[in-house]
Design an enzyme around this catalytic site. Structure first.
Site, PDB file in Angstrom:
ATOM      1  N   ASP A  46       0.814  -1.226   0.000  1.00  0.00           N
ATOM      2  CA  ASP A  46       0.000   0.000   0.000  1.00  0.00           C
ATOM      3  C   ASP A  46       0.843   1.270   0.000  1.00  0.00           C
ATOM      4  O   ASP A  46       0.307   2.379  -0.094  1.00  0.00           O
ATOM      5  CB  ASP A  46      -1.013  -0.005   1.164  1.00  0.00           C
ATOM      6  CG  ASP A  46      -0.382  -0.153   2.535  1.00  0.00           C
ATOM      7  OD1 ASP A  46       0.626  -0.875   2.648  1.00  0.00           O
ATOM      8  OD2 ASP A  46      -0.910   0.433   3.501  1.00  0.00           O
ATOM      9  N   HIS A  47       2.175   1.117   0.072  1.00  0.00           N
ATOM     10  CA  HIS A  47       3.055   2.288   0.049  1.00  0.00           C
ATOM     11  C   HIS A  47       3.930   2.359  -1.207  1.00  0.00           C
ATOM     12  O   HIS A  47       4.584   3.362  -1.442  1.00  0.00           O
ATOM     13  CB  HIS A  47       3.938   2.303   1.303  1.00  0.00           C
ATOM     14  CG  HIS A  47       3.130   2.425   2.553  1.00  0.00           C
ATOM     15  ND1 HIS A  47       3.005   3.599   3.263  1.00  0.00           N
ATOM     16  CD2 HIS A  47       2.346   1.522   3.187  1.00  0.00           C
ATOM     17  CE1 HIS A  47       2.189   3.418   4.288  1.00  0.00           C
ATOM     18  NE2 HIS A  47       1.772   2.162   4.265  1.00  0.00           N
ATOM     19  N   HIS A  54      -3.924   7.259   6.867  1.00  0.00           N
ATOM     20  CA  HIS A  54      -3.762   5.800   6.885  1.00  0.00           C
ATOM     21  C   HIS A  54      -4.849   5.156   7.749  1.00  0.00           C
ATOM     22  O   HIS A  54      -4.586   4.499   8.743  1.00  0.00           O
ATOM     23  CB  HIS A  54      -2.344   5.452   7.410  1.00  0.00           C
ATOM     24  CG  HIS A  54      -1.868   4.068   7.083  1.00  0.00           C
ATOM     25  ND1 HIS A  54      -2.172   2.987   7.877  1.00  0.00           N
ATOM     26  CD2 HIS A  54      -1.113   3.582   6.078  1.00  0.00           C
ATOM     27  CE1 HIS A  54      -1.599   1.899   7.374  1.00  0.00           C
ATOM     28  NE2 HIS A  54      -0.954   2.239   6.271  1.00  0.00           N
TER      29      HIS A  54
HETATM   30 ZN   LIG Z   1       0.429   0.889   5.314  1.00  0.00          ZN
HETATM   31 ZN   LIG Z   2       2.992  -1.391   6.500  1.00  0.00          ZN
END
Ligand SMILES: [Zn+2]
Ligand SMILES: [Zn+2]
Length: 296
Positions: A64-65, A263
């Site tokens: 997700d990054h 987040h």
């Molecule tokens: Zn994350």
């Molecule tokens: Zn992470």
């Protein structure tokens, strides 16, 4: 300085939120912090040309990054971007990028300079520096802080009062040097004020730790993950994430001026419950929204 929050969702995008990425523009620099899936499309939605990116900072290699990286680098390679881009990430970043370039057929490779960082100074320019610190997550994760250099504001009335002629000597004082006029020493403090630089910290995917506190210390803006509400503190601990209250404790202990939460777990349709949770500890808190802009 302008900060654009490009994605505020943890793990997976939702209808309203994309995954992690932040763009910070400062003078000619465009700093992209993390690059979750769909980041280039979020930049288009925010009206930020990809060519504005000068440096990319990766916190860690959870999807997700970083899953937006191949698409972003492909587009930059196809565009007329003639310069190079510096990419910073935790140890192992060079190898992972090499695998990525092997996995996809890139038509034209961008000149990418890769730097592996872990703690301390990342870079220094004439205007600002970037520092990093190790965070505490399931995998190695790095947080970053942008620290603008302090500036001197010369008071021309005081310059005149001390008999300093207008010209190169004033420039020397502006740079912080002591000068001599008619055998009298003039220090920069006698004719100027020091304006402290701004500090922005980015702390994500971590539990409370010394690195998070260090980065957040005296920050004007702390952008911090808050994946869970404090009523899911056990879950936060298990998955090595922060609750909104824990993020607020970091802001409070570090003396940060403003806390921006990001987040968020997809279970929260409305992130204002996390904002309220944090505000029980640290009042100057705002839950980020995708494409939100902050001017500093
Ligand atoms: Zn994350
Ligand atoms: Zn992470």
């Amino acid at each position: 300085m302008e900060i654009t929050i490009l994605g505020t969702s943890a793990s997976t995008p939702t209808k309203e939120r994309n995954v992690s990425a932040i763009f910070m523009s400062y003078k000619a620099e465009g700093l992209l912090l993390d690059c979750g899936e769909g980041t280039q499309r979020q930049m288009k939605a925010a009206g930020i040309p990809l060519s504005k990116i000068t440096r990319i900072f990766i916190t860690h290699w959870h999807g997700d990054h970083v899953i937006g990286l191949p698409g972003l680098l492909q587009s930059l390679g196809l565009s007329n971007h003639m310069g190079s881009i510096d990419l910073y990430g935790p140890p192992g970043t060079k190898e992972r990028l090499a695998h990525m370039f092997e996995a996809f057929q890139f038509d034209r490779r961008l000149d990418l300079k890769v730097h592996e960082v872990k703690t301390g100074s990342v870079l220094e320019t004439n205007d600002f520096k970037i520092e990093c610190a190790s965070l505490r997550h399931r995998v190695m994760c790095i947080g970053y802080a942008f620290i603008e250099n302090e500036k001197r504001r010369i008071d021309m009335k005081l310059v005149k009062k001390h008999g300093v002629p207008v010209g190169p000597l004033v420039g020397k004082l502006q740079e912080g040097h002591v000068v001599t006029v008619d055998s009298k020493k003039i220090t920069p403090d006698m004719v100027s004020d020091v304006i402290p630089g701004k500090k922005v910290a980015y702390v994500t995917d971590t539990t409370q730790c010394a690195g998070a506190l260090k980065l957040a210390q005296d920050a004007d803006i702390l952008i911090c993950e808050s994946t869970y509400h404090s009523d899911l503190a056990d879950q936060a601990k298990e998955y090595t994430h922060l609750t909104a209250q824990e993020a607020a404790q970091i802001a409070s202990q570090a003396g940060a001026k403003k806390l921006i939460l990001t987040h968020f777990s997809a279970r929260y349709n409305d992130a204002s419950v996390l904002e309220q949770d944090a505000r029980t500890v640290f009042d100057n808190t705002e839950a980020a929204k995708d494409l939100m802009r902050i001017k500093l």
